[in-house]
Design a protein around this motif. Structure first.
Motif, PDB file in Angstrom:
ATOM      1  N   SER A 184       0.828  -1.204   0.000  1.00 37.43           N
ATOM      2  CA  SER A 184       0.000   0.000   0.000  1.00 37.43           C
ATOM      3  C   SER A 184       0.865   1.258   0.000  1.00 37.43           C
ATOM      4  O   SER A 184       0.491   2.265  -0.592  1.00 37.43           O
ATOM      5  N   MET A 185       2.037   1.194   0.647  1.00 36.05           N
ATOM      6  CA  MET A 185       2.921   2.364   0.645  1.00 36.05           C
ATOM      7  C   MET A 185       3.494   2.610  -0.756  1.00 36.05           C
ATOM      8  O   MET A 185       3.587   3.747  -1.211  1.00 36.05           O
ATOM      9  N   ALA A 186       3.884   1.536  -1.426  1.00 28.16           N
ATOM     10  CA  ALA A 186       4.413   1.676  -2.780  1.00 28.16           C
ATOM     11  C   ALA A 186       3.333   2.243  -3.696  1.00 28.16           C
ATOM     12  O   ALA A 186       3.603   3.097  -4.544  1.00 28.16           O
ATOM     13  N   HIS A 187       2.126   1.771  -3.463  1.00 34.48           N
ATOM     14  CA  HIS A 187       0.993   2.272  -4.226  1.00 34.48           C
ATOM     15  C   HIS A 187       0.811   3.774  -3.975  1.00 34.48           C
ATOM     16  O   HIS A 187       0.642   4.569  -4.900  1.00 34.48           O
ATOM     17  N   ALA A 188       0.897   4.150  -2.702  1.00 31.60           N
ATOM     18  CA  ALA A 188       0.711   5.557  -2.337  1.00 31.60           C
ATOM     19  C   ALA A 188       1.808   6.423  -2.943  1.00 31.60           C
ATOM     20  O   ALA A 188       1.560   7.539  -3.387  1.00 31.60           O
ATOM     21  N   LEU A 189       3.025   5.890  -2.973  1.00 25.61           N
ATOM     22  CA  LEU A 189       4.149   6.656  -3.519  1.00 25.61           C
ATOM     23  C   LEU A 189       3.911   6.995  -4.983  1.00 25.61           C
ATOM     24  O   LEU A 189       4.253   8.074  -5.449  1.00 25.61           O
ATOM     25  N   GLY A 190       3.337   6.086  -5.724  1.00 22.11           N
ATOM     26  CA  GLY A 190       3.170   6.294  -7.150  1.00 22.11           C
ATOM     27  C   GLY A 190       1.876   6.982  -7.527  1.00 22.11           C
ATOM     28  O   GLY A 190       1.619   7.226  -8.697  1.00 22.11           O
ATOM     29  N   GLU A 191       1.068   7.307  -6.511  1.00 25.52           N
ATOM     30  CA  GLU A 191      -0.253   7.852  -6.802  1.00 25.52           C
ATOM     31  C   GLU A 191      -0.185   9.313  -7.224  1.00 25.52           C
ATOM     32  O   GLU A 191       0.478  10.114  -6.577  1.00 25.52           O
ATOM     33  N   THR A 192      -0.825   9.669  -8.310  1.00 24.82           N
ATOM     34  CA  THR A 192      -0.815  11.054  -8.798  1.00 24.82           C
ATOM     35  C   THR A 192      -2.200  11.681  -8.747  1.00 24.82           C
ATOM     36  O   THR A 192      -2.338  12.855  -8.408  1.00 24.82           O
ATOM     37  N   ALA A 193      -3.212  10.896  -9.088  1.00 24.08           N
ATOM     38  CA  ALA A 193      -4.546  11.464  -9.272  1.00 24.08           C
ATOM     39  C   ALA A 193      -5.055  12.248  -8.060  1.00 24.08           C
ATOM     40  O   ALA A 193      -5.510  13.379  -8.215  1.00 24.08           O
ATOM     41  N   PRO A 194      -4.972  11.689  -6.823  1.00 24.55           N
ATOM     42  CA  PRO A 194      -5.511  12.474  -5.703  1.00 24.55           C
ATOM     43  C   PRO A 194      -4.712  13.751  -5.481  1.00 24.55           C
ATOM     44  O   PRO A 194      -5.253  14.748  -4.996  1.00 24.55           O
ATOM     45  N   LEU A 195      -3.418  13.742  -5.857  1.00 21.34           N
ATOM     46  CA  LEU A 195      -2.590  14.924  -5.628  1.00 21.34           C
ATOM     47  C   LEU A 195      -3.001  16.069  -6.534  1.00 21.34           C
ATOM     48  O   LEU A 195      -2.789  17.236  -6.223  1.00 21.34           O
ATOM     49  N   LEU A 196      -3.579  15.708  -7.698  1.00 23.98           N
ATOM     50  CA  LEU A 196      -4.043  16.728  -8.635  1.00 23.98           C
ATOM     51  C   LEU A 196      -4.991  17.693  -7.943  1.00 23.98           C
ATOM     52  O   LEU A 196      -4.953  18.893  -8.159  1.00 23.98           O
ATOM     53  N   LEU A 197      -5.856  17.126  -7.102  1.00 23.76           N
ATOM     54  CA  LEU A 197      -6.954  17.905  -6.561  1.00 23.76           C
ATOM     55  C   LEU A 197      -6.590  18.684  -5.315  1.00 23.76           C
ATOM     56  O   LEU A 197      -7.312  19.562  -4.894  1.00 23.76           O
ATOM     57  N   ILE A 198      -5.466  18.359  -4.717  1.00 33.93           N
ATOM     58  CA  ILE A 198      -5.114  19.086  -3.497  1.00 33.93           C
ATOM     59  C   ILE A 198      -3.922  19.999  -3.754  1.00 33.93           C
ATOM     60  O   ILE A 198      -3.259  20.441  -2.831  1.00 33.93           O
TER      61      ILE A 198
END
Lengths: 322, 359
Positions: free
Chosen positions: B277-291
């Motif tokens: 889940s941490m590796a997943h979180a590291l690569g996540e972009t979409a939620p960051l777009l909105l904040i």
């Protein structure tokens, strides 16, 4: 739930899957002797005698152990019934278990003997949906009373399971765990002493003295079972419950455990559930025969095996069923 | 260093690039026109970093004014691309960013050894920049690290705690069933929805600073929670009941049983779920777009409340940039992201192996 008096002639409803700890059961087998009149049989089988224990008080004994001088009564169970959800696994069992004696419970699978055993250290509390009615007195105190902490009770009533289940820790840690959580020692040397004494009493010391800090799970099955016994006696219990302790072991390991049980008898009240009638005959002084959730007969082991009062007991010990 | 053109008190106001350009042209014997178009053209080949380095030099040692000094600074991104063969003479002169004349100058410089190529350490020591030759990933790496720290600090204790409670302590019933269904569904919710939730909850409602690793970490923690809970629950379920019985029969309380025996045995599985889940979180972009974490943040964040970028959003920004030179930096940033992930996973696996060999 039908009342026990009205059970069907083939006697099935008492034996319907009830005890989740025991898998296969007798199915629809028609039992010899089961067509005999069964009303209130369990309660009337044995002669009613004055209670052996003075702790029974207001609870009228339904079954009374014959007065055999094997030791004072340690545990007195009165009208114990156990329900798992809607299913009743045990019907009104009353039994006195003497101290400094080995008492064995025999009977076919699913007959409630393990369930009854688990009542004595309240392990049934840990099963969701399990309900126990009746009274179990240990040294005169009700162990199901609200004021009794099951954690403290289990420190006094040790238990050994069918499958050796040492913790995946070192041999030393396995034995030291109980004394540690119950705060029995204050120093390392004291703990070392307890570990050594417990392992010696369990007859394992000579085999593991040089590798106390290696994994307990690396021992052989028989050694693991003796390690588990050492773990149980490390907290200095008064009663040791054994649930088919040898069924996963080979004959040599079994012989060692039986020898050990015989030695431990001098200090503890031991209750052993076994499928092996030979084992019951070898290690125990008292035997109780369970069938379909009921206590059918109990008494001196010799008497049960040579001169059973009950037809069902005779059929079982002669191997006609179970 | 022309004393007439350098202000002692404000050296950074000097156009050092033009100074250098004029000097180089003079050395080549090129006569500039009145508007200085040649010098201006030459100047664009030099990075603005030259100005800062020269100004620094003057500030540290004002005596250099009036002397000739040697300064090493990066070339501009266009010059860099020309040297790398990304811009060639074959392209239409009107469309390419380097003129024929500038190419000659660059060839000259290369020939006389004034230009050397080296490892671009700036990429690892700088934050983001509008100038590709000066842009670095450090800001994003620090941003991502801070964000993951927040995520781990929130999601792991909360997730493992929730799983232990649900699996070991809660009475199974309608409510726990409902919670279980909810958790399973939350694991499948698209990540951009978590971004919206974070925007509404943490920024609009709680007024936490925008673009900060704190908010990013909180949103990623929400996203990581279901995965951690599900993985932890299944590894708790996989602990043999005999161990539980053994501990209970020894007189251990339920809490002792869980924390002395069940949880340590389930730890490898818990760690695996956490790593994933941490590796997943590291690569996540979409939620960051909105904040607001996909925005231009030149600095390097020093705290979780400061604006920061994240590695995946940096990749996204660079890939979208109009400067051609950003595209190769995108590749570099992706590699950095992958190395970050490998390092993190390796650390977690080492940790897990330590747990497994506790005795």
């Amino acid at each position: 739930m039908k009342l026990p008096f009205f059970r069907s002639p083939d006697g099935r409803e008492g034996g319907t899957p009830a005890d989740p700890t025991e898998a296969p059961r007798m199915g629809g087998q028609v039992l010899p002797g089961a067509d005999a009149p069964l009303d209130r049989r369990d309660e009337t089988v044995l002669p009613t005698e004055p209670a052996v224990s003075d702790a029974q008080g207001e609870v009228p004994p339904t079954v009374t152990a014959p007065a055999v001088p094997v030791g004072p009564t340690k545990i007195a169970a009165r009208d114990i019934s156990v329900f798992y959800g809607d299913k009743q696994a045990l019907y009104d069992v009353s039994l006195d278990i003497p101290d400094k004696t080995v008492t064995s419970f025999i009977g076919p699978s699913g007959c409630g003997k393990s369930t009854f055993l688990r009542c004595m250290n309240r392990m049934n509390d840990t099963i969701q949906g399990a309900r126990v009615t009746g009274q179990i007195l240990m040294d005169g105190d009700d162990i199901n009373a609200r004021s009794v902490d099951p954690v403290l009770l289990r420190a006094q009533v040790g238990m050994v399971f069918q499958k050796p289940n040492p913790f995946p820790k070192t041999i030393y840690e396995n034995v030291a765990y109980g004394p540690r959580i119950h705060g029995l020692t204050s120093s390392k040397s004291e703990m070392d002493g307890i570990v050594e004494v417990s392992l010696k009493r369990a007859g394992l010391w000579d085999e593991v003295a040089d590798r106390l800090h290696s994994a307990g799970t690396g021992l052989s099955g028989g050694q693991q079972q003796r390690l588990v016994i050492a773990r149980a006696i490390a907290v200095n219990p008064e009663v040791i419950l054994m649930d088919e302790p040898c069924s996963a072991l080979d004959p040599i390991a079994t012989a060692k455990i039986e020898e050990l049980i015989d030695e431990l008898r001098e200090q503890y009240c031991i209750v052993i559930v076994t499928h092996s009638m030979a084992q019951a005959a070898r290690v125990s002084q008292r035997t109780a025969f369970f069938h379909l959730g009921r206590l059918v007969e109990h008494g001196d082991t010799e008497e049960i095996f040579t001169n059973p009062r009950e037809r069902r007991t005779l059929d079982y010990i002669t191997g006609r069923f179970g | 260093m022309d004393p007439a053109r350098i202000d002692r008190d404000y050296p950074q106001g000097t156009n050092f690039q033009l100074l250098v350009a004029q000097q180089q042209l003079a050395r080549m014997g090129v006569v500039d026109d009145a508007q200085g178009t040649q010098a201006t053209a030459y100047r664009t080949l030099l990075s603005s970093e030259l100005k800062f380095r020269a100004a620094d030099l003057v500030r540290r040692d004002p005596s250099v004014i009036g002397q000739t000094v040697e300064i090493t600074a990066p070339m501009s991104d266009d010059a860099d691309l020309y040297y790398k063969g990304e811009i060639t003479r074959d392209e239409d002169a009107a469309l390419r960013r380097v003129s024929d004349r500038q190419m000659e100058w660059l060839d000259d410089l290369k020939r006389d050894g004034s230009v050397t190529s080296g490892f671009n350490t700036l990429l690892f020591t700088q934050g983001d920049s509008t100038e590709p030759e000066l842009a670095g990933v450090l800001g994003a790496v620090v941003g991502s690290a801070l964000m993951l720290l927040v995520t781990a600090l929130i999601a792991i204790p909360l997730g493992v705690g929730a799983a232990v409670y649900l699996e070991e302590f809660a009475r199974k019933g309608r409510i726990t069933d409902l919670i279980e269904v909810n958790i399973n569904n939350l694991a499948a919710v698209p990540s951009i929805v978590y971004g919206l939730l974070g925007l509404a909850l943490f920024i609009n409602f709680a007024h936490l600073p925008r673009s900060s690793p704190l908010v990013g970490g909180l949103v990623l923690a929400l996203m990581a929670l279901p995965t951690i809970i599900i993985a932890t629950r299944s590894s708790l379920k996989a602990v043999p009941p005999s161990i539980r019985e053994a501990a209970l029969a020894m007189g251990a309380s339920r809490t002792q049983t869980v924390f002395h025996h069940v949880l340590p045995l389930a730890m490898p599985g818990v760690m695996t779920g956490t790593i994933i889940s941490m590796a997943h979180a590291l690569g996540e972009t979409a939620p960051l777009l909105l904040i607001g974490m996909v925005s231009f943040v030149p600095g390097i964040p020093g705290a979780i409340t400061e604006p920061a970028g994240a590695l995946p959003s940096l990749v996204y920004i660079w890939e979208n940039a109009s400067e051609l030179a950003f595209h190769e930096r995108t590749a570099a940033a992706i590699l950095v992201l992958l190395v970050f992930m490998i390092v993190m996973n390796a650390a977690a696996i080492l940790l897990r192996r330590r747990f497994e060999r506790r005795w």
